[in-house]
Structures are given as structure tokens and as C-alpha cells.
Write an enzyme that holds these catalytic residues in place. Structure first.
Site, PDB file in Angstrom:
ATOM      1  CD  GLU A 101      -2.807   0.960   2.709  1.00  0.00           C
ATOM      2  OE1 GLU A 101      -3.360  -0.299   2.818  1.00  0.00           O
ATOM      3  OE2 GLU A 101      -3.397   1.731   3.132  1.00  0.00           O
ATOM      4  CG  ASP A 103      -1.220   4.863   2.772  1.00  0.00           C
ATOM      5  OD1 ASP A 103      -2.380   3.911   1.954  1.00  0.00           O
ATOM      6  OD2 ASP A 103      -0.847   3.657   3.790  1.00  0.00           O
ATOM      7  CD  GLU A 105      -4.213   7.293   6.130  1.00  0.00           C
ATOM      8  OE1 GLU A 105      -5.188   8.143   6.981  1.00  0.00           O
ATOM      9  OE2 GLU A 105      -4.569   6.179   6.243  1.00  0.00           O
TER      10      GLU A 105
END
Ligand SMILES: *[C@@H]1O[C@H](CO)[C@@H](O)[C@H](O)[C@H]1NC(C)=O
Length: 288
Positions: A101, A103, A105
Site C-alpha cells: 500500500e 498512502d 491521507e
């Protein structure tokens, strides 16, 4: 002969131009809305997508394609005003156990206070590699381009063309790196008032709901993974003609990265000695 050769070259240029151009996105074509019961909307013939969040639910979408390496760009305009408690995510992820993953955010804040941009990398199920940043602009006033470059040597997080983080492939010294699991592009808008803003002290103001984030200009210069085979958009010739496959930071970009890390980085797992009493992760001191 010469004329033929010239025509051939022109044809080649024209066809590769078309192939590259076709990588530019349309939300109807490229994405599925995955949750939110009507709170996610594709507008303007696929040119614009909005996610919204209210007390009942958030919303989200994901790419139809799975990618194995690529340069993914997406323009986002974040929830304006009092966005405390909201989290807008934008990430690549594989499925299943020991997933990979990458990311971005965005943690909202009360009006006038800065968003936190949180980044992380999971490889073969292992995460714990957070770095957090402030932005040098108001991410709610307009669209900005957030990009993930993922090739076999490195992952580079970029904001409006400025690299903010580089995560190198240190498999040679035993650090996991995403190399063989295809990933989809995901984005969600949800509520995390118990932790997102100022450590959970500031709650979501539901009187301001629905909260909305907007998306446009998705672009994937990437290798699409399907039926156990990879084909790279931009040309039929895969790696050789995909410049991002070997892309690295030139000296100007290195300087930009240092500028961001010096002035806008607010958390770095690589300096968090308390968190890693047995010693910092190996990649933190690796240099090439
Ligand atoms: C919100 O603003 C406060 C005060 O400026 C800051 O400490 C905090 O890191 C900001 N971001 C979040 C996500 O809480």
C-alpha cells in the site's frame, strides 16, 4: 525510400501520441464507486468526481484497473472550512494478506488551521513508515496535483510536481518493497473524529455536513495488470518506452525534496527513537 521512412516515422509519432493521450482519465471509464449510497458522484461527463460525508456515511471509489508500477496523478480539492474529524484518503493498494500500500491521507482541521498530509508505505504487509507534512498552500482553495511514482527502484510522493518523500527499494538489505502485487487506486472520504484532528480533541461539526472533496484529471502512465500479464499504457512496448520506469530525482528535485523535508515535515518515523527502542528501521540509515 526516404519518403516512406519519413511517413513511417510520422505515423509512429502520431500513434504513440494517441496511445499516450488515451491514458488521460475519465471517471466513468476508469473508476467504480465502491461505497456511500449516492454520496459519490461522477459529473460533467466523467471529468469531475465528488465524494461526500455526512453523519450516516462517507463515500469512496476505486480504479477498475490494477497497476503494477506506474506514475499516477490525481487532482484533489479538499473539504473546505471546518473539516475537523474528516479524513480524505488517496492510495494504491493490493488485496489480500501481506498487502502492499502507498498512502496519502489528508487529515482535516478547524477553519484556518492547517491540514496534515500523512504518508505511509506498506510492503508485504509491513507498514510503520509514516511521514507527515504541512502543505505550503491552502489545499481547499483549489485543485492540486498529488502523484505517486512507483517503479522497481523507488516510490516518490509528489505535490504539484514537488517531491515530498522518496522511499527507496532496499530489498538488498532485507527491507520489503512492493514489487510483485498489482494495486488499485482508491480514494475515500470518511469520519475519524476520535483521532484525526489534534489527536481526537476536536470533533466533527455535523451541522456543517455534508462535507465534500472534489477530484479531476486522473492520469495513469502505468502498467495495467490483467490475467497475469502486464501491459504498459503509453505504448505497446512496455518498460523500454516508459520513462517513469527508471525515473529518479534530478538535482533540482533533490533540492526541492530537501526544502520540503526541512520546512514542512512534521513527523518522520526515521527520527522517532522512542518508537523504535531496538534501533531505527534499516532503510533510515541506508545510503547509496
Ligand atoms: C490542526 O491545527 C493544529 C493547530 O495549528 C495543529 O496542531 C494540528 O497538527 C493540525 N492538524 C490536525 C490534523 O490536527
Amino acid at each position: 525510400m526516404a519518403v516512406f521512412a519519413l511517413v513511417n516515422v510520422l505515423l509512429l509519432v502520431v500513434t504513440s501520441f494517441i496511445a499516450v493521450a488515451s491514458a488521460a482519465g475519465n471517471f466513468n471509464q476508469d473508476f467504480d464507486i465502491t461505497w456511500g449510497d449516492g454520496r459519490a458522484k461522477i459529473l460533467n461527463n466523467g471529468q469531475l468526481l465528488t465524494l461526500s460525508l455526512d453523519k450516516t456515511s462517507g463515500s469512496g471509489f476505486r480504479s477498475k484497473n490494477e497497476y503494477l508500477f506506474g506514475k499516477i496523478d490525481l487532482q484533489i480539492k479538499l473539504v473546505p472550512g471546518n473539516s475537523a474529524g474528516t479524513v480524505t484518503t488517496y492510495y494504491l493498494s493490493s488485496e489480500g494478506k501481506n498487502h502492499d500500500e502507498i498512502d496519502f491521507e489528508f487529515l482535516g482541521n478547524v477553519t484556518g488551521q492547517p491540514y496534515t498530509l500523512h504518508t505511509n508505505v506498506f510492503a508485504k504487509g509491513k507498514g510503520d513508515r509514516e511521514q507527515q507534512f504541512r502543505l505550503w498552500f491552502d489545499p481547499t482553495a483549489d485543485f492540486h496535483t498529488y502523484s505517486i511514482l512507483w517503479n522497481p527502484q523507488r516510490i516518490i510522493f509528489t505535490v504539484d510536481g514537488t517531491p515530498i518523500r522518496e522511499f527507496m527499494n532496499w530489498e538488498s538489505i532485507g527491507v520489503p518493497f512492493p514489487t510483485n502485487q498489482a494495486m488499485r487506486v482508491y480514494s475515500t472520504l470518511w469520519d475519524a473524529e476520535d483521532w484525526a484532528t489534534q489527536g481526537g480533541r476536536v470533533k466533527t461539526d455535523w451541522a456543517k455536513a455534508p462535507f465534500t472533496a472534489s477530484y479531476r484529471n486522473f492520469n495513469a502512465d502505468a502498467c495495467v495488470w490483467s490475467n497475469g500479464k502486464s501491459s504498459c499504457l503509453g505504448s505497446g512496448q512496455a518498460r523500454a518506452s516508459s520513462p517513469w520506469m527508471n525515473q529518479q530525482l534530478d538535482s533540482t528535485s533533490q533540492k526541492r525534496l530537501q526544502w520540503v523535508q526541512k520546512n514542512y515535515m512534521i513527523y518522520n518515523y526515521c527520527t522517532d527513537i522512542q518508537r523504535f527502542p531496538q534501533g531505527l528501521p534499516k532503510e533510515c540509515s541506508a545510503t547509496n
